[in-house]
Enzyme design. Structure first.
Site, mmCIF file in Angstrom:
data_model
loop_
_atom_site.group_PDB
_atom_site.id
_atom_site.type_symbol
_atom_site.label_atom_id
_atom_site.label_comp_id
_atom_site.label_asym_id
_atom_site.label_seq_id
_atom_site.Cartn_x
_atom_site.Cartn_y
_atom_site.Cartn_z
ATOM 1 N N PRO A 22 -2.265 4.482 -8.292
ATOM 2 C CG PRO A 22 -0.803 5.257 -6.652
ATOM 3 C CD PRO A 22 -2.004 5.658 -7.449
ATOM 4 C CG MET A 23 -4.662 0.647 -7.741
ATOM 5 S SD MET A 23 -6.231 0.225 -8.503
ATOM 6 C CE MET A 23 -5.798 0.298 -10.244
ATOM 7 C CB THR A 25 0.032 -5.813 -10.817
ATOM 8 O OG1 THR A 25 1.436 -5.634 -11.000
ATOM 9 C CG2 THR A 25 -0.730 -4.569 -11.253
ATOM 10 C CB ALA A 57 3.816 1.947 -4.280
ATOM 11 C CD GLN A 99 2.109 5.700 -4.666
ATOM 12 O OE1 GLN A 99 2.117 4.514 -4.369
ATOM 13 N NE2 GLN A 99 1.050 6.480 -4.466
ATOM 14 C CG HIS A 164 2.084 6.139 -0.975
ATOM 15 N ND1 HIS A 164 1.203 6.771 -0.141
ATOM 16 C CD2 HIS A 164 1.493 4.961 -1.322
ATOM 17 C CE1 HIS A 164 0.117 6.015 0.015
ATOM 18 N NE2 HIS A 164 0.274 4.921 -0.686
ATOM 19 C CG ASN A 167 -3.100 5.023 1.499
ATOM 20 O OD1 ASN A 167 -2.838 4.999 0.301
ATOM 21 N ND2 ASN A 167 -4.203 5.591 1.962
ATOM 22 C CE1 TYR A 169 1.674 0.900 3.399
ATOM 23 C CE2 TYR A 169 1.056 2.309 1.567
ATOM 24 C CZ TYR A 169 0.940 1.115 2.240
ATOM 25 O OH TYR A 169 0.109 0.126 1.772
#
Length: 678
Positions: A22-23, A25, A57, A99, A164, A167, A169
């Site tokens: 999941p990235m 954009t 996400a 996500q 998630h 990272n 969060y």
């Protein structure tokens, strides 16, 4: 090949071992609605062969949007748009998982005036924003919001959902004792710190028992007071007992660049860097494990799988760089992978509230990203029907070679002339500094393609009006790049004992400065800092003098901070907000906060790194020759690899329409792709 083996995540059958991570954009609307661009972006990666796509996400509440253009799922109005994305992905045989995230204490007040909230009172290291502790009623409301968002994903046709919890969060903030200082049931002991995540998992499973649920974890925080390996393994086992179908392993925390680089790695990190941290988790559970972390090419992925560290690889930036990574890796498309170079321009743009871009793939998120444009040489029989044009490219750097690759691949007659005795342009200096070898694929991918296409690349050629007219080009693409800017201060009084070099000269030939030399570098941009880094590695000492208040402000922050920390730790002196007035003997006269007209000892050598200027030397000659021409890359406006490659790609594509030579539409992209597969 391990990559091509099918696998399972709970009830889901995956066609291979590649999952798209999941990235973000920033392609959606400012209201969080999906767009045609979202669909196009995800569909191209599904067409490229990944087994499952994890969409970026999505926030579960309007009060937690991380970006102005984030996809959202906090209301039923988002379901139709998300369903359209799902349909676009499944049309190409990939599964899709969504996500869900809440950034908690890492929310930024500067984005839609969001209030940072977390387990305890805290200060966001990135922004300095004060964080407010969540109340118990707010915690229960948040858990309900996660359940509602998961339900919407199921209604939109998603195959599964991921929480998630890594990272840095919200879930991770509760789990790590260095941030969570609560004294109620959500703080203190391991059980209490894990409670928020485990309760949320239970609530999702209670209401959606047949909807596969994955969880992303950071295997390690890579800082003092991090949770231990034993704790993350214990959490993994609890999640498995709670019905989680798979774990998705990342690392680090986005709370600061120092920790963020463990989840958005810089070029100094080894390939597959998170696999050793995932392996103990994998060995402790029976459910499938995914892992991310500098998996760039096929060999990296195979090594991770063969090591027993994970069951699936999670590809992130590699799929920004090449939507067709998987199809190439599995041999369906006979073309080299465009490798991610870890420049982190993608991540930086998202942080700056811009749409994501990629140096290696400047057409990301556009209709020109499809295979017939990205790898036009695979479709030359389609191009053969066009009215081929004669194209002369002046300059065999990255811009010129990319122009030649696209234009020749689309059926045009292309030749490249290079004034120097070797091709490559600035790539030789771009790869000179420590850790910069990862940049090399920007060149080699394109150089290999033009060689396979049989494009004539002539070096040692100085174009003249006569030779250009004799070639009879329909179009000349000027890709002569840039040249170093002269010193922007007076050097007349400089002592003869002090050598003067441009940073480009030194990076191209490090032997010009001996070990042990003392060097002053004027210009603290990326080139100046990389010159200092190479000097450091070769045993010279340096002082960097920069007129602006910050060093290398255009670099991606993870990469920038790592470089600056390395320089300062090795004794490199850096001076910002220090404009140079002139040279005087063996001294540099500068103005800074301490004193007007301060003096800095120059040492043995003065290196100028004050930026480039466009090299438009051929323009007058071309105008005299009466040729149609276009400027591309640095000779139009000095920039970076992203701007140069985007120029080159679009200029090459424009050849067809520039002469109104379209001879009918090409076959649809899907039909073309199937033909290549056969």
């Amino acid at each position: 090949m391990l990559l091509q083996q099918p696998g399972r995540i709970g009830p889901l059958a995956l066609r291979n071992r590649v999952v798209m991570a999941p990235m973000g954009t920033n392609y959606s609307t400012t209201d969080g609605l999906s767009t045609e661009r979202d669909k196009q972006y995800y569909a191209e990666r599904a067409r490229g062969g990944v087994a499952m796509i994890m969409t970026e996400a999505m926030v579960v509440t309007e009060q937690a949007r991380p970006h102005h253009n984030s996809l959202c799922v906090y209301h039923d109005r988002f379901i139709p748009g998300l369903a359209a994305i799902v349909d676009a992905i499944k049309r190409h045989g990939a599964l899709v998982c969504g996500q869900l995230n809440h950034r908690g204490a890492l929310l930024r007040r500067s984005v839609l005036d969001m209030e940072p909230v977390g387990p305890s009172a805290w200060t966001n290291p990135n922004t300095g924003d004060a964080v407010r502790p969540l109340t118990l009623p707010e915690i229960r409301t948040l858990q309900r919001l996660f359940v509602d968002a998961a339900r919407r994903l199921q209604q939109a046709g998603y195959d599964g959902v991921e929480l998630h919890a890594g990272n840095g969060y919200l879930f991770q903030q509760f789990f790590t004792a260095r941030i969570n200082h609560r004294t109620d049931n959500y703080g203190g002991s391991f059980d209490n710190r894990a409670r928020l995540l485990l309760e949320t998992v239970a609530r999702v499973k209670d209401e959606l028992p047949d909807f596969p649920l994955l969880v992303r974890l950071s295997a390690h925080e890579f800082c003092a007071d991090s949770y231990t390996e034993e704790e993350i393994i214990a959490l993994a086992r609890r999640l498995e007992r709670g019905g989680v179908a798979a774990l998705d392993i990342s690392g680090g925390s986005n709370e600061s660049p120092q920790l963020s680089r463990y989840c958005i790695q810089t070029p100094s990190f080894p390939r597959g860097c998170l696999a050793p941290y995932a392996k103990p988790i994998k060995q402790a559970v029976t459910m499938p494990v995914l892992v991310a972390g500098r998996i760039v090419d096929v060999a990296d992925a195979e090594a991770v799988l063969a090591s027993g560290s994970a069951d699936f690889i999670s590809l992130g930036r590699a799929l920004y760089a090449d939507a067709h990574w998987c199809a190439k890796a599995l041999g369906r498309v006979k073309a080299p992978i465009r490798k991610c170079i870890a420049c982190n321009v993608c991540f930086e743009r998202l942080t700056l509230e811009k749409d994501v871009c990629c140096v290696q793939n400047p057409m990301i998120g556009t209709e020109f990203e499809e295979l017939s444009h990205a790898e036009p040489h695979l479709f030359r029989e389609t191009a053969a029907g066009r009215d081929a044009r004669r194209v002369l490219v002046l300059g065999a750097g990255v811009t010129g070679i990319e122009t030649a690759r696209i234009a020749a691949g689309r059926g045009h007659d292309v030749e490249v002339w290079e004034k120097s005795d070797r091709p490559g342009g600035q790539i030789h200096i771009a790869t000179a500094a420590p850790d910069k070898s990862e940049v090399e694929p920007v060149w080699s991918y394109r150089w290999q393609a033009v060689q396979e296409l049989g494009v004539a690349v002539r070096t040692g050629v100085s174009a003249t009006s006569a030779t250009v007219r004799a070639f009879r080009p329909d179009l000349v693409v000027v890709a002569t790049g840039a040249v170093p800017r002269a010193a922007p201060f007076d050097l007349a009084a400089l002592a003869p004992s002090v050598r003067v070099l441009h940073a480009w000269d030194y990076l191209a030939n490090p032997g010009l400065i001996a070990a042990g030399a003392q060097v002053t570098i004027v210009g603290g941009g990326m080139v100046g800092l990389e010159a200092a880094d190479l000097l450091r590695a070769r045993g010279a000492t340096s002082t960097v003098v920069e007129a602006l208040p910050a060093l290398a402000p255009d670099m991606a922050r993870n990469n920038r901070l790592e470089l600056i920390e390395r320089l300062q730790a090795s004794g490199v002196r850096t001076m910002t907000a220090t404009p140079v007035v002139r040279a005087d003997g063996t001294w540099l006269i500068v103005n800074n906060q301490d004193k007007i007209g301060n003096r800095i000892a120059l040492g043995d050598c003065l290196v100028i790194a004050t930026g480039p200027v466009a090299n438009r030397e051929p323009v007058a000659m071309l105008e005299a020759a009466g040729c149609e021409y276009v400027l591309a890359g640095d000779c139009w406006r000095p920039g970076d690899f992203l701007s140069c490659l985007r120029d080159a790609w679009m200029v090459a594509l424009s050849v067809d329409t520039r002469f109104r030579a379209m001879s009918g539409s090409a076959r649809p992209a899907e039909e073309q792709f199937k033909r290549i597969e056969r």
